[in-house]
Design a protein around this motif. Structure first.
Motif: not given
Length: 486
Positions: A312-339
Motif C-alpha cells: 500500500l505504501v508503494r501504491l500511494m507513492s506511485a499516485q500521480e499527485n503523490g502522498r495526500s496529507k491525510e494518507m501521509s498522516g495515516c502512514l506516520t501513525a502506522a509507523r509510530t504504532f508498529a514501533h
C-alpha cells in the motif's frame, strides 16, 4: 529504545504523542493490548499482519535488531512483491488468532475457551417460570429477584420493594400479604437461602429446609445447629466450645456434629453463580532452563507481528499527485504504532530477563529461595526509569515449571537473618504459612510462637512483624483457626 520510555522527572517536560502512546501500550495487560491492536488494524490500512502468523518468524518484525536476526524467506518475499497491489490480505481476527499454537494439536478445541455464564437471576427466573402461580404473585417474585445483590440477599425491605414496584409499573398498592407470598415463593427456589436479609438468616433457612427432609436420627443435630446460629452466633465465631456445650446442653460429639452441619451450609447462596466471566491469565513470558541457567523468552502467542503494508505504501507513492496529507498522516501513525508495539515487547522482555537473572534460586528451589528485590534494582539493571519498570511489570505474567506468577510477585523487601544476610520477606511469609499448616488443629500457634519458630530457623522477626506478614497471607488469628478436637 529504552530512552524513549524513560520518564524525565523535570516538570517542564511535555510528553510527545509518540512517547505517550509508548507508555500507554506498555502498561496495558496482554488481553487489552490485543484488543487495541485489533481495533487499530481495522482503522489504519497501512498496518497488517502476515497471512501466516504462526509465530515461526521473529515476533518483533519492524525493529532493525530483529530483522537482522530473522531468517529471510526469499520465495515469500518474491511472491509478495509480484502480487497485485489491490490484492489485500483477508481480514484477520487478531484477538482469536492462535499465534504460536502447535500445528496438528488435535487436543486443542476453541470450545475450551468458551465461558459459560449463568447468573443467579437467570437461574431463578427460569425456575420461577416453571411454577404455576398467580400472575400478580409471579410478577412480584420476579421483581424481588431483580433486587437481589451479588450474594443472593435481599438488601431492601418488602415495604421499599412494594413502593419501587408501584412506581415503576404504575400499579395500585398491593396487600402486604401478596408481597409476603412473593417472598415465600422466592425463598422456596433453589438454591435455598436466596432472598434472606443476611448470612445468618440464609443459614437458618437452609437448616429449616434440612430439618423438614432429614431422617429422624439426624434431626437433633440440625436443630442444635439452628439454635446455635440463632442464639449463639458470637460463641460460634469465637469457637468457644466450652460455652457452646453449656448453653446448648450438649456433648462434645454433638458439638462436633453441629459444627460439621454448619460447615456444610453456604453463607452466601449465590456463591455458585458468577456475576462476571472468569478472566484467564495469558503469560507474557516463558521461563525455560537453557545451558544450566533459567532464561526468559517471550510467549509468541502474545506477540502479533504487526508490520507496515509496504504494497500500500508503494501504491500511494506511485499516485500521480503523490502522498495526500491525510494518507501521509495515516502512514506516520502506522509507523509510530508498529514501533511502539515492538518497543513494548522489547521492554517487557528486558525487564523479565533482569528479574529471572536475579531469581535463579527461586526457579530452582522455590519460595524460600526468593531473593529480595525492589523496582530500583531492575531499573539499574536495565537502565530504565523506575516508573517504566513499574508499568512493565504491572499486570504481566510469566509461566515457569513452578507455575504462573505475576511479575510483581518477585518484588519484596528484605529481612536480615542471624548471619546478617538479606532474605526476602516473602520467604518469611512462606515459612509462616508452612508453620500454620503443620500446627495442631486444637492448639493453633500464636504470633509470639510463630516468631519463636522463626528465630529457631535463624530469622529474628518481631511479633508485630509476624502479625503483619500473617495478615498479608490472609491467615486468621489463632483463635479463629482453632478446630474441634476429634
Amino acid at each position: 529504545m529504552s530512552n524513549a520510555l524513560k520518564i524525565v522527572q523535570s516538570q517542564k517536560m511535555v510528553l510527545t504523542p509518540q512517547l505517550k502512546q509508548s507508555i500507554e501500550l506498555l502498561q496495558l495487560p496482554t488481553a487489552d493490548l490485543l484488543e487495541t491492536i485489533s481495533r487499530t488494524l481495522e482503522e489504519n490500512p497501512f498496518l497488517e499482519l502476515p497471512e501466516d502468523s504462526s509465530g515461526e518468524d521473529s515476533p518483533l518484525r519492524g525493529s532493525p535488531e530483529s530483522e537482522a536476526q530473522a531468517p529471510r524467506h526469499e520465495e515469500e518475499s518474491d511472491s509478495a512483491a509480484s502480487a497485485p497491489l489491490n490484492d489485500m490480505p483477508p481480514e484477520v481476527d487478531l484477538v482469536h488468532q492462535p499465534w504460536g499454537m502447535p500445528e496438528g494439536d488435535d487436543e486443542y478445541s476453541p470450545i475450551d475457551r468458551a465461558v459459560s455464564l449463568t447468573t443467579l437471576a437467570d437461574h431463578l427466573q427460569e425456575e420461577l417460570g416453571l411454577l404455576r402461580l398467580d400472575p400478580d404473585i409471579s410478577a412480584k417474585a420476579s421483581f424481588l429477584i431483580g433486587e437481589l445483590d451479588d450474594d443472593g440477599f435481599l438488601p431492601i425491605s418488602l415495604e421499599e420493594a412494594a413502593k419501587d414496584f408501584e412506581r415503576i409499573t404504575s400499579t395500585k398498592p398491593a396487600e402486604p400479604e401478596q408481597w409476603q407470598e412473593a417472598l415465600r415463593v422466592l425463598r422456596g427456589l433453589d438454591p435455598i437461602g436466596v432472598g434472606a436479609s443476611s448470612p445468618q438468616e440464609s443459614l437458618l433457612l437452609q437448616l429449616e429446609s434440612r430439618i423438614q427432609s432429614c431422617p429422624p436420627e439426624e434431626r437433633k443435630i440440625h436443630e442444635l445447629a439452628k439454635k446455635a446460629i440463632a442464639e449463639h452466633l458470637q460463641e460460634l465465631a469465637r469457637k468457644d466450645f466450652s460455652r457452646l456445650k453449656k448453653c446448648l446442653g450438649c456433648s462434645d460429639e454433638e458439638v462436633r456434629g453441629l459444627y460439621g452441619c454448619i460447615q456444610s451450609l453456604t453463607p452466601r447462596p449465590a456463591a455458585l453463580y458468577k456475576s462476571s466471566p472468569t478472566l484467564y491469565v495469558i503469560p507474557d513470558v516463558f521461563v525455560r532452563r537453557q545451558a544450566g541457567r533459567w532464561e526468559a523468552l517471550l510467549n509468541p502467542a502474545t506477540v502479533p507481528p504487526v508490520r507496515i503494508n509496504e504494497r500500500l505504501v508503494r501504491l500511494m507513492s506511485a499516485q500521480e499527485n503523490g502522498r495526500s496529507k491525510e494518507m501521509s498522516g495515516c502512514l506516520t501513525a502506522a509507523r509510530t504504532f508498529a514501533h511502539s508495539v515492538n518497543q513494548r515487547f522489547e521492554t517487557i522482555l528486558k525487564v523479565a530477563q533482569a528479574i529471572v537473572r536475579r531469581q535463579q534460586d527461586f526457579f530452582s528451589r522455590g519460595e524460600l529461595a526468593l531473593t529480595p528485590m525492589v523496582l530500583r534494582d531492575i531499573a539499574e539493571d536495565t537502565q530504565l526509569h523506575e516508573s517504566t519498570v513499574s508499568r512493565a511489570v504491572n499486570g504481566k505474567y510469566l509461566q515457569s515449571s513452578r507455575g504462573v506468577y505475576e511479575f510483581r510477585h518477585f518484588f519484596s523487601s528484605h529481612v536480615s537473618n542471624a548471619s546478617g544476610q538479606a532474605v526476602s520477606s516473602k520467604a518469611i511469609r512462606t515459612l509462616i504459612r508452612e508453620f500454620v499448616e503443620g500446627e495442631p488443629p486444637d492448639r493453633p500457634l500464636s504470633d509470639s510462637q510463630l516468631a519463636a519458630l522463626l528465630v529457631g530457623k535463624g530469622f529474628a522477626v518481631a511479633r508485630r512483624t509476624v502479625a503483619k506478614y500473617r495478615e498479608q497471607e490472609q491467615i486468621p488469628i489463632a483463635s479463629l483457626r482453632k478446630k474441634i478436637p476429634l
